[in-house]
Scaffold this motif. Structure first.
Motif, PDB file in Angstrom:
ATOM      1  N   LEU A 155     -26.662  -1.199  16.341  1.00 38.29           N
ATOM      2  CA  LEU A 155     -27.274  -2.190  17.223  1.00 38.29           C
ATOM      3  C   LEU A 155     -28.015  -1.506  18.377  1.00 38.29           C
ATOM      4  O   LEU A 155     -29.107  -1.943  18.766  1.00 38.29           O
ATOM      5  CB  LEU A 155     -26.198  -3.143  17.750  1.00 38.29           C
ATOM      6  CG  LEU A 155     -26.658  -4.459  18.347  1.00 38.29           C
ATOM      7  CD1 LEU A 155     -27.520  -5.251  17.363  1.00 38.29           C
ATOM      8  CD2 LEU A 155     -25.464  -5.279  18.774  1.00 38.29           C
ATOM      9  N   ALA A 156     -27.464  -0.428  18.904  1.00 38.69           N
ATOM     10  CA  ALA A 156     -28.136   0.325  19.967  1.00 38.69           C
ATOM     11  C   ALA A 156     -29.455   0.910  19.465  1.00 38.69           C
ATOM     12  O   ALA A 156     -30.461   0.898  20.178  1.00 38.69           O
ATOM     13  CB  ALA A 156     -27.223   1.429  20.490  1.00 38.69           C
ATOM     14  N   PHE A 157     -29.456   1.424  18.240  1.00 35.66           N
ATOM     15  CA  PHE A 157     -30.685   1.951  17.643  1.00 35.66           C
ATOM     16  C   PHE A 157     -31.735   0.854  17.533  1.00 35.66           C
ATOM     17  O   PHE A 157     -32.903   1.054  17.885  1.00 35.66           O
ATOM     18  CB  PHE A 157     -30.393   2.547  16.266  1.00 35.66           C
ATOM     19  CG  PHE A 157     -31.633   2.896  15.504  1.00 35.66           C
ATOM     20  CD1 PHE A 157     -32.322   4.069  15.787  1.00 35.66           C
ATOM     21  CD2 PHE A 157     -32.115   2.053  14.516  1.00 35.66           C
ATOM     22  CE1 PHE A 157     -33.483   4.387  15.092  1.00 35.66           C
ATOM     23  CE2 PHE A 157     -33.273   2.374  13.821  1.00 35.66           C
ATOM     24  CZ  PHE A 157     -33.963   3.536  14.102  1.00 35.66           C
ATOM     25  N   LEU A 158     -31.320  -0.307  17.069  1.00 37.03           N
ATOM     26  CA  LEU A 158     -32.261  -1.423  16.919  1.00 37.03           C
ATOM     27  C   LEU A 158     -32.781  -1.888  18.275  1.00 37.03           C
ATOM     28  O   LEU A 158     -33.967  -2.204  18.419  1.00 37.03           O
ATOM     29  CB  LEU A 158     -31.604  -2.575  16.163  1.00 37.03           C
ATOM     30  CG  LEU A 158     -31.261  -2.268  14.705  1.00 37.03           C
ATOM     31  CD1 LEU A 158     -30.435  -3.393  14.106  1.00 37.03           C
ATOM     32  CD2 LEU A 158     -32.506  -2.013  13.894  1.00 37.03           C
ATOM     33  N   ALA A 159     -31.913  -1.908  19.272  1.00 36.44           N
ATOM     34  CA  ALA A 159     -32.348  -2.286  20.624  1.00 36.44           C
ATOM     35  C   ALA A 159     -33.392  -1.301  21.136  1.00 36.44           C
ATOM     36  O   ALA A 159     -34.385  -1.702  21.754  1.00 36.44           O
ATOM     37  CB  ALA A 159     -31.148  -2.335  21.564  1.00 36.44           C
ATOM     38  N   GLN A 160     -33.185  -0.040  20.878  1.00 35.54           N
ATOM     39  CA  GLN A 160     -34.131   0.987  21.309  1.00 35.54           C
ATOM     40  C   GLN A 160     -35.501   0.768  20.670  1.00 35.54           C
ATOM     41  O   GLN A 160     -36.525   0.984  21.313  1.00 35.54           O
ATOM     42  CB  GLN A 160     -33.595   2.370  20.951  1.00 35.54           C
ATOM     43  CG  GLN A 160     -34.489   3.508  21.378  1.00 35.54           C
ATOM     44  CD  GLN A 160     -33.931   4.856  20.956  1.00 35.54           C
ATOM     45  OE1 GLN A 160     -32.891   4.951  20.328  1.00 35.54           O
ATOM     46  NE2 GLN A 160     -34.647   5.903  21.296  1.00 35.54           N
ATOM     47  N   THR A 161     -35.521   0.327  19.422  1.00 36.06           N
ATOM     48  CA  THR A 161     -36.804   0.122  18.739  1.00 36.06           C
ATOM     49  C   THR A 161     -37.606  -1.022  19.340  1.00 36.06           C
ATOM     50  O   THR A 161     -38.819  -1.064  19.166  1.00 36.06           O
ATOM     51  CB  THR A 161     -36.619  -0.122  17.228  1.00 36.06           C
ATOM     52  OG1 THR A 161     -35.896  -1.328  17.030  1.00 36.06           O
ATOM     53  CG2 THR A 161     -35.926   1.042  16.556  1.00 36.06           C
ATOM     54  N   ILE A 162     -36.930  -1.943  20.031  1.00 42.82           N
ATOM     55  CA  ILE A 162     -37.667  -3.018  20.710  1.00 42.82           C
ATOM     56  C   ILE A 162     -37.683  -2.780  22.219  1.00 42.82           C
ATOM     57  O   ILE A 162     -37.850  -3.692  23.012  1.00 42.82           O
ATOM     58  CB  ILE A 162     -37.131  -4.432  20.361  1.00 42.82           C
ATOM     59  CG1 ILE A 162     -35.659  -4.593  20.735  1.00 42.82           C
ATOM     60  CG2 ILE A 162     -37.379  -4.758  18.904  1.00 42.82           C
ATOM     61  CD1 ILE A 162     -35.149  -6.015  20.634  1.00 42.82           C
ATOM     62  N   GLU A 163     -37.493  -1.506  22.586  1.00 41.77           N
ATOM     63  CA  GLU A 163     -37.631  -1.021  23.960  1.00 41.77           C
ATOM     64  C   GLU A 163     -36.651  -1.643  24.945  1.00 41.77           C
ATOM     65  O   GLU A 163     -37.003  -2.029  26.049  1.00 41.77           O
ATOM     66  CB  GLU A 163     -39.071  -1.170  24.431  1.00 41.77           C
ATOM     67  CG  GLU A 163     -40.035  -0.359  23.583  1.00 41.77           C
ATOM     68  CD  GLU A 163     -41.469  -0.468  24.038  1.00 41.77           C
ATOM     69  OE1 GLU A 163     -41.819  -1.400  24.775  1.00 41.77           O
ATOM     70  OE2 GLU A 163     -42.243   0.413  23.630  1.00 41.77           O
ATOM     71  N   ILE A 164     -35.390  -1.725  24.512  1.00 37.58           N
ATOM     72  CA  ILE A 164     -34.302  -2.112  25.407  1.00 37.58           C
ATOM     73  C   ILE A 164     -33.382  -0.906  25.523  1.00 37.58           C
ATOM     74  O   ILE A 164     -32.855  -0.426  24.526  1.00 37.58           O
ATOM     75  CB  ILE A 164     -33.533  -3.344  24.896  1.00 37.58           C
ATOM     76  CG1 ILE A 164     -34.441  -4.560  24.858  1.00 37.58           C
ATOM     77  CG2 ILE A 164     -32.316  -3.607  25.783  1.00 37.58           C
ATOM     78  CD1 ILE A 164     -33.799  -5.800  24.283  1.00 37.58           C
ATOM     79  N   LYS A 165     -33.223  -0.415  26.739  1.00 42.83           N
ATOM     80  CA  LYS A 165     -32.344   0.727  26.993  1.00 42.83           C
ATOM     81  C   LYS A 165     -30.921   0.205  27.179  1.00 42.83           C
ATOM     82  O   LYS A 165     -30.657  -0.595  28.072  1.00 42.83           O
ATOM     83  CB  LYS A 165     -32.798   1.483  28.233  1.00 42.83           C
ATOM     84  CG  LYS A 165     -31.944   2.682  28.540  1.00 42.83           C
ATOM     85  CD  LYS A 165     -32.402   3.373  29.799  1.00 42.83           C
ATOM     86  CE  LYS A 165     -31.485   4.552  30.064  1.00 42.83           C
ATOM     87  NZ  LYS A 165     -31.529   4.977  31.436  1.00 42.83           N
ATOM     88  N   ILE A 166     -30.017   0.670  26.347  1.00 40.66           N
ATOM     89  CA  ILE A 166     -28.629   0.216  26.423  1.00 40.66           C
ATOM     90  C   ILE A 166     -27.894   1.016  27.498  1.00 40.66           C
ATOM     91  O   ILE A 166     -27.821   2.239  27.450  1.00 40.66           O
ATOM     92  CB  ILE A 166     -27.926   0.356  25.060  1.00 40.66           C
ATOM     93  CG1 ILE A 166     -28.636  -0.521  24.018  1.00 40.66           C
ATOM     94  CG2 ILE A 166     -26.453  -0.012  25.169  1.00 40.66           C
ATOM     95  CD1 ILE A 166     -28.748  -1.985  24.387  1.00 40.66           C
TER      96      ILE A 166
END
Length: 133
Positions: A33-44
């Motif tokens: 999920l963190a990887f996917l968030a990164q792809t839409i430019e959300i820094k976890i």
């Protein structure tokens, strides 16, 4: 031409795991999920997890965990909370009301459809949690 720098959004991840699920499996789901968030430019910025027999009907997580998440996102000015499983419409409304930030129940498949597995190979990625209660 005027260039504008897009500000990267910040977020936290939230998992509610069945008591029988291993900690390693929960971490694996959150890593994905963190990887996917990164792809839409959300820094976890942080991850929260809780073990329950069943998700809380009103807010998916328990009252204490919800308070912990709220304290963190308020103090750190985080604008996104991403859950690792699908939320009901009422859970989504309740969480938005309580946390006052954007709530996502996993990353929508329309946001990220593919990823590179190995050089030259692209695969379709399932964004939803793979277990049910």
């Amino acid at each position: 031409m005027i260039e504008t720098k897009k500000e990267i959004e910040r977020g936290v991840l939230v998992a509610v795991a069945p008591k029988f699920q291993s900690e390693e499996k929960t971490t694996e789901y959150l890593d994905e999920l963190a990887f996917l968030a990164q792809t839409i430019e959300i820094k976890i910025e942080n991850r929260f997890s809780q073990r329950l027999d069943h998700p809380e009907p009103r807010t998916f997580v328990g009252k204490g965990k919800l308070e912990e998440i709220n304290e963190y996102i308020t103090a750190e000015k985080v604008s996104n909370v991403i859950f690792d499983d699908d939320l009901t419409p009422s859970q989504m409304r309740n969480l938005e009301r309580e946390l006052k930030v954007k709530i996502m129940d996993s990353i929508p498949a329309s946001s990220i459809n593919t990823y590179v597995d190995t050089p030259g190979k692209t695969k379709r990625r399932n964004c939803n949690q793979r277990w049910s209660w």
